[in-house]
Scaffold this active site. Structure first.
Site, mmCIF file in Angstrom:
data_model
loop_
_atom_site.group_PDB
_atom_site.id
_atom_site.type_symbol
_atom_site.label_atom_id
_atom_site.label_comp_id
_atom_site.label_asym_id
_atom_site.label_seq_id
_atom_site.Cartn_x
_atom_site.Cartn_y
_atom_site.Cartn_z
ATOM 1 N N LYS A 1 0.844 -1.202 0.000
ATOM 2 C CA LYS A 1 0.000 0.000 0.000
ATOM 3 C C LYS A 1 0.873 1.243 0.000
ATOM 4 O O LYS A 1 1.475 1.596 1.007
ATOM 5 C CB LYS A 1 -0.946 0.045 1.196
ATOM 6 N N GLU B 1 9.681 0.808 10.691
ATOM 7 C CA GLU B 1 10.749 1.810 10.558
ATOM 8 C C GLU B 1 10.062 3.152 10.723
ATOM 9 O O GLU B 1 9.278 3.561 9.870
ATOM 10 C CB GLU B 1 11.450 1.664 9.204
ATOM 11 N N CYS C 1 13.621 10.331 7.382
ATOM 12 C CA CYS C 1 13.540 9.879 8.784
ATOM 13 C C CYS C 1 14.892 9.974 9.478
ATOM 14 O O CYS C 1 14.939 10.062 10.700
ATOM 15 C CB CYS C 1 12.942 8.485 8.888
ATOM 16 N N GLU D 1 9.484 15.359 15.678
ATOM 17 C CA GLU D 1 9.912 15.230 14.278
ATOM 18 C C GLU D 1 9.125 16.216 13.420
ATOM 19 O O GLU D 1 7.903 16.147 13.351
ATOM 20 C CB GLU D 1 9.678 13.798 13.787
HETATM 21 P P1 ADP Z 1 3.010 10.671 7.516
HETATM 22 O O1 ADP Z 1 2.527 11.306 8.790
HETATM 23 O O2 ADP Z 1 4.411 10.926 7.230
HETATM 24 O O3 ADP Z 1 2.104 10.840 6.333
HETATM 25 P P2 ADP Z 1 1.907 8.123 8.177
HETATM 26 O O4 ADP Z 1 2.479 7.236 9.218
HETATM 27 O O5 ADP Z 1 0.616 8.799 8.436
HETATM 28 O O6 ADP Z 1 3.047 9.125 7.824
HETATM 29 O O7 ADP Z 1 1.749 7.331 6.813
HETATM 30 C C1 ADP Z 1 2.619 6.359 6.348
HETATM 31 C C2 ADP Z 1 1.801 5.271 5.696
HETATM 32 O O8 ADP Z 1 0.928 4.723 6.668
HETATM 33 C C3 ADP Z 1 0.912 5.719 4.541
HETATM 34 O O9 ADP Z 1 0.895 4.718 3.548
HETATM 35 C C4 ADP Z 1 -0.439 5.850 5.197
HETATM 36 O O10 ADP Z 1 -1.503 5.690 4.302
HETATM 37 C C5 ADP Z 1 -0.397 4.702 6.171
HETATM 38 N N1 ADP Z 1 -1.326 4.824 7.302
HETATM 39 C C6 ADP Z 1 -1.790 5.960 7.894
HETATM 40 N N2 ADP Z 1 -2.648 5.668 8.889
HETATM 41 C C7 ADP Z 1 -2.727 4.315 8.957
HETATM 42 C C8 ADP Z 1 -3.444 3.388 9.794
HETATM 43 N N3 ADP Z 1 -4.252 3.802 10.756
HETATM 44 N N4 ADP Z 1 -3.258 2.056 9.576
HETATM 45 C C9 ADP Z 1 -2.432 1.628 8.611
HETATM 46 N N5 ADP Z 1 -1.747 2.445 7.788
HETATM 47 C C10 ADP Z 1 -1.883 3.763 7.946
#
Ligand code: ADP
Length: 501
Positions: free
Chosen positions: A193, A269, A303, A404
């Site tokens: 994804k 990570e 990161c 961050e």
């Molecule tokens: P950022 O804040 O840098 O956008 P995220 O951790 O929100 O980082 O996003 C990183 C990835 O995790 C993306 O692919 C996002 O769609 C996915 N993501 C965000 N929320 C969830 C969740 N609740 N469960 C699983 N994946 C998620």
């Protein structure tokens, strides 16, 4: 729809034209079950680049079922390691053949400078995939000297099964490769994804993976949002392993979902707030340059960004002022322009987050030596551009030094001596990277041992290599990617006992 269309590679234009991009499930390109789509935006202009299928629970179910079938019944498990190896190598060849297309897509979707996209994102991905192409023939178990008469013991190292892989937007193609290549080498099947901000390069990669001859269902790509598609993957009962790169908050959600469902294996990570430490006895030209590049590369959306630069008191002003002058020389512009150093941040949400921290830093009493604001005039005002920012007189307990930011914003913090900087450097919830600049070899190695970080760079910063393990201490993550460590993430060890008596 796409600005500067005339400069685009014809393959990029044709990829972006036509209807919404589809999901890759079981070797077929399909619409989301709901029929829904979402927009992906060019952060340099705010224009819509393409519409993309919005995968959800139902699509995740289908993709996991396709991956399960490919793992249990397809031609994939029966393939020899040498065949898998050739196929992974072929994927790298195809990425190389389409390198210009990938670089432009990455720049359009993420905003990053094309020079970096070409050299690091695409070039680095090709090297990385080739490294893992070599692994299938080297994954082996051991014979084990058990202390029982007439018993022969050995181990098998086998693929863990169906893997869910959720990736972020800062290095979209590279993050996809970091996840897919070792899992393919191990013989797993997977559902990837991509981040909703940057789904395009993973879709092109999916196309090439099919072209390379990887059987249907081995690699599935479901675009969509985190709270829906991502959460469905994390909670799925038929996913054996989840690999995630992204924020700490979402990493914790994924761990909870794994715990509440089938206790799938996890590797995470996560974020960082890495100390980049300049001693007064360093090669000062290299150290100052390294401190600046360590935060401003990829607009700080990294990161391992060296977002806390610790400087020994007697060279503090010199280093801070150098970094500010350096940041003012960086050329801000569209990533498609070959001379750009600083492209836009990835999204509206991200620029709001970063400018919020610029305001907070001032309120906390840090001194803006350079930058400190969004680019609000001219063409660039349409996009999400922020000036690279140096905060001097920062303290490690300020929020700008603890949280961050994921933007081109650095806190420059003074320190007295080794003990002081080890204490301050480690005083943070993260532990991903750390840099040390000194000519004193004893000090360098003592510091390397004392800093709580998954990677320590001495007189260099932010290098990665497919052979070198990468991951975090503390809340920066669980597990290591790269090298054999990533093969470990995607395999299970089975102990086999044989009675020879
Ligand atoms: P950022 O804040 O840098 O956008 P995220 O951790 O929100 O980082 O996003 C990183 C990835 O995790 C993306 O692919 C996002 O769609 C996915 N993501 C965000 N929320 C969830 C969740 N609740 N469960 C699983 N994946 C998620």
């Amino acid at each position: 729809m796409v600005a500067m269309a005339s400069n685009l590679h014809p393959e990029v234009s044709s990829f972006l034209s036509g209807g919404p991009k589809k999901l890759l499930i079981g070797g077929q390109w399909v619409d989301a079950a709901s029929g829904k789509t979402f927009e992906t935006v060019n952060p340099a202009t705010g224009d819509v680049l393409a519409r993309v299928a919005e995968g959800d629970q139902e699509d995740v179910n289908r993709a996991v079922a396709a991956a399960r079938k490919a793992f249990d019944e397809g031609p994939w498990p029966g393939m020899t390691p040498a065949e898998r190896s050739r196929m992974i190598w072929k994927i790298a060849d195809l990425i190389e053949e389409h390198a210009d297309t990938f670089a432009q897509l990455e720049t359009l979707d993420n905003g990053k400078p094309i020079t970096a996209a070409r050299r690091d994102d695409v070039g680095g991905t090709i090297d990385y995939v080739r490294y893992y192409a070599g692994w299938p023939t080297k994954i082996q178990g051991h014979t084990v000297p058990v202390s029982m008469p007439d018993v022969f013991g050995y181990t098998l190292r086998q693929p863990v099964g169906v893997c869910a892989q959720i990736i972020p937007w800062n290095y979209p193609l590279m993050m996809a490769a970091w996840k897919l290549a070792p899992a393919l080498a191990a013989g797993c099947t997977m559902v990837l994804k991509p981040a909703e901000q940057t789904p395009l390069s993973a879709l092109l990669l999916g196309q090439l993976i099919l072209e390379a001859g990887v059987p249907a269902g081995v690699v599935n790509v479901v675009t969509g949002f985190g709270e829906t598609a991502g959460a469905a993957l994390a909670a799925h009962m038929d996913v054996d392993k989840i690999a995630f790169t992204g924020s700490v908050d979402v990493g914790k959600l994924i761990m909870q979902a794994a715990g509440k469902s089938n206790l799938k294996k996890i590797s995470l990570e996560l974020g960082g707030k890495s100390p980049n430490i300049v001693f007064a006895d360093a090669d000062m030209d290299a150290a100052r340059e390294g401190a600046a590049a360590g935060i401003f590369y990829n607009m700080g959306q990294d990161c391992t960004a060296g977002s806390r630069v610790f400087v020994e008191q007697r060279v503090y002003d010199d280093v801070a002022e150098y970094m500010a002058a350096h940041s003012k020389r960086l050329k801000i512009g569209s990533g498609l322009d070959e001379s750009t150093d600083i492209g836009p941040l990835v999204s509206k949400e991200q620029i709001e987050r970063v400018t919020g921290y610029l305001q907070l830093g001032r309120q906390e009493g840090a001194r803006v030596l350079s930058g400190g604001e969004r680019v609000a005039e001219g063409e660039l005002a349409r996009g999400f551009f922020v000036r690279p920012t140096v905060f001097a007189d920062a303290r490690n307990d300020m929020r700008i030094a603890q949280e961050e930011i994921f933007g081109p914003v650095v806190s420059v913090i003074p320190f007295r001596d080794v003990d002081d900087v080890v204490r301050q450097g480690n005083n943070v919830v993260y532990g991903l990277g750390a840099g040390i600049w000194t000519k004193d070899i004893q000090k360098a190695h003592k510091m390397a041992a004392a800093l709580k970080a998954g990677t320590v760079w001495i007189n260099m910063y932010n290098a990665v290599d497919p052979a070198m393990p990468f991951g975090g201490f503390k809340q920066s993550g669980i597990g290591r990617e790269m090298g054999f460590e990533a093969i470990e993430l995607y395999t299970e060890v089975k102990s086999v006992w044989v009675n020879l008596g």
